[in-house]
Design a protein around this motif. Structure first.
Motif, PDB file in Angstrom:
ATOM      1  N   GLU A  70       0.914  -1.100   0.034  1.00  0.00           N
ATOM      2  CA  GLU A  70      -0.074  -0.146   0.096  1.00  0.00           C
ATOM      3  C   GLU A  70       0.887   1.263   0.017  1.00  0.00           C
ATOM      4  N   VAL A  71       0.725   2.346  -0.630  1.00  0.00           N
ATOM      5  CA  VAL A  71       1.424   3.492  -0.932  1.00  0.00           C
ATOM      6  C   VAL A  71       0.663   4.674  -0.443  1.00  0.00           C
ATOM      7  N   TYR A  72       1.371   5.294   0.154  1.00  0.00           N
ATOM      8  CA  TYR A  72       0.640   6.562   0.627  1.00  0.00           C
ATOM      9  C   TYR A  72       0.763   7.685  -0.382  1.00  0.00           C
ATOM     10  N   THR A  73      -0.463   8.085  -0.784  1.00  0.00           N
ATOM     11  CA  THR A  73      -0.817   8.852  -2.176  1.00  0.00           C
ATOM     12  C   THR A  73      -1.537  10.165  -1.826  1.00  0.00           C
ATOM     13  N   LYS A  74      -1.310  11.205  -2.683  1.00  0.00           N
ATOM     14  CA  LYS A  74      -2.063  12.016  -2.712  1.00  0.00           C
ATOM     15  C   LYS A  74      -2.902  12.322  -3.971  1.00  0.00           C
ATOM     16  N   GLY A  75      -4.193  12.759  -3.982  1.00  0.00           N
ATOM     17  CA  GLY A  75      -5.110  12.696  -4.895  1.00  0.00           C
ATOM     18  C   GLY A  75      -6.131  13.860  -4.811  1.00  0.00           C
ATOM     19  N   PRO A  76      -7.204  13.657  -5.875  1.00  0.00           N
ATOM     20  CA  PRO A  76      -7.944  14.804  -5.687  1.00  0.00           C
ATOM     21  C   PRO A  76      -8.868  14.881  -4.497  1.00  0.00           C
ATOM     22  N   TRP A  81      -4.168   5.653   1.349  1.00  0.00           N
ATOM     23  CA  TRP A  81      -3.448   4.430   1.168  1.00  0.00           C
ATOM     24  C   TRP A  81      -3.886   3.826  -0.253  1.00  0.00           C
ATOM     25  N   THR A  82      -3.104   3.558  -1.155  1.00  0.00           N
ATOM     26  CA  THR A  82      -3.426   3.002  -2.362  1.00  0.00           C
ATOM     27  C   THR A  82      -2.883   1.662  -2.649  1.00  0.00           C
ATOM     28  N   PRO A  83      -3.698   0.736  -3.005  1.00  0.00           N
ATOM     29  CA  PRO A  83      -3.044  -0.756  -3.012  1.00  0.00           C
ATOM     30  C   PRO A  83      -2.092  -0.742  -4.222  1.00  0.00           C
ATOM     31  N   GLY A  84      -1.011  -1.586  -4.240  1.00  0.00           N
ATOM     32  CA  GLY A  84      -0.453  -1.657  -5.538  1.00  0.00           C
ATOM     33  C   GLY A  84       0.371  -2.927  -5.433  1.00  0.00           C
ATOM     34  N   THR A  85       1.402  -3.154  -6.384  1.00  0.00           N
ATOM     35  CA  THR A  85       2.083  -4.411  -6.464  1.00  0.00           C
ATOM     36  C   THR A  85       3.604  -3.914  -6.889  1.00  0.00           C
ATOM     37  N   ILE A  86       4.392  -4.541  -6.343  1.00  0.00           N
ATOM     38  CA  ILE A  86       6.121  -4.060  -6.691  1.00  0.00           C
ATOM     39  C   ILE A  86       6.107  -4.677  -7.996  1.00  0.00           C
ATOM     40  N   VAL A  99       6.016   0.494  -8.438  1.00  0.00           N
ATOM     41  CA  VAL A  99       4.961   0.229  -8.043  1.00  0.00           C
ATOM     42  C   VAL A  99       4.054   0.500  -8.947  1.00  0.00           C
ATOM     43  N   ARG A 100       2.975  -0.498  -9.231  1.00  0.00           N
ATOM     44  CA  ARG A 100       1.883  -0.519 -10.286  1.00  0.00           C
ATOM     45  C   ARG A 100       0.769  -0.159  -9.253  1.00  0.00           C
ATOM     46  N   LEU A 101       0.244   1.089  -9.432  1.00  0.00           N
ATOM     47  CA  LEU A 101      -0.965   1.246  -8.343  1.00  0.00           C
ATOM     48  C   LEU A 101      -2.404   0.747  -8.929  1.00  0.00           C
ATOM     49  N   GLU A 102      -3.341   0.107  -7.969  1.00  0.00           N
ATOM     50  CA  GLU A 102      -4.552  -0.535  -8.241  1.00  0.00           C
ATOM     51  C   GLU A 102      -5.427   0.801  -8.790  1.00  0.00           C
ATOM     52  N   VAL A 103      -6.275   0.765  -9.613  1.00  0.00           N
ATOM     53  CA  VAL A 103      -7.082   1.778  -9.941  1.00  0.00           C
ATOM     54  C   VAL A 103      -8.426   1.404  -9.379  1.00  0.00           C
ATOM     55  N   ALA A 104      -9.033   2.133  -8.870  1.00  0.00           N
ATOM     56  CA  ALA A 104     -10.526   1.614  -8.110  1.00  0.00           C
ATOM     57  C   ALA A 104     -11.406   1.795  -9.427  1.00  0.00           C
TER      58      ALA A 104
END
Length: 107
Positions: A70-76, A81-86, A99-104
């Motif tokens: 999970e990556v701490y991200t800033k968005g709109p 915390w956004t799920p992702g994969t190394i 990291v590839r972030l998972e798009v909701a």
């Protein structure tokens, strides 16, 4: 990997457990062994520094490709915390992890 409070990031390092015998206030040994951790941190080139008495939350195993994170991200909508994969763990201390972030999905 060792967490550097100074640099606010994980650094490459080698963990070494140390075993110490405890002593009572009077100076006699109690016979109990205490484990402490020392990390040899790679700080550039062949330079190394030693960190003694590192707490358990001060080190971790390096992340690997395909590991879920999970990556701490800033968005709109603010920070989250956004799920992702190394996707790549090659030389992470020099370049960081890919990291590839998972798009909701919007249902």
């Amino acid at each position: 990997e060792y967490w550097s409070a100074t640099h606010q990031r994980w650094l490459d390092g080698r963990l070494q457990p140390r075993f110490k015998n405890t002593t009572s206030p009077g100076g006699s040994r109690s016979g109990e062994a205490v484990v402490t951790y020392t990390v040899e941190v790679h700080v550039g080139g062949s330079a190394k520094q030693q960190r003694d008495d590192v707490p358990l939350n001060g080190f971790r195993s390096p992340l690997e490709a395909n590991e879920l994170v999970e990556v701490y991200t800033k968005g709109p909508s603010g920070v989250t915390w956004t799920p992702g994969t190394i996707t790549s763990a090659e030389m992470p201390m020099l370049q960081g992890y890919s990291v590839r972030l998972e798009v909701a999905s919007s249902a």
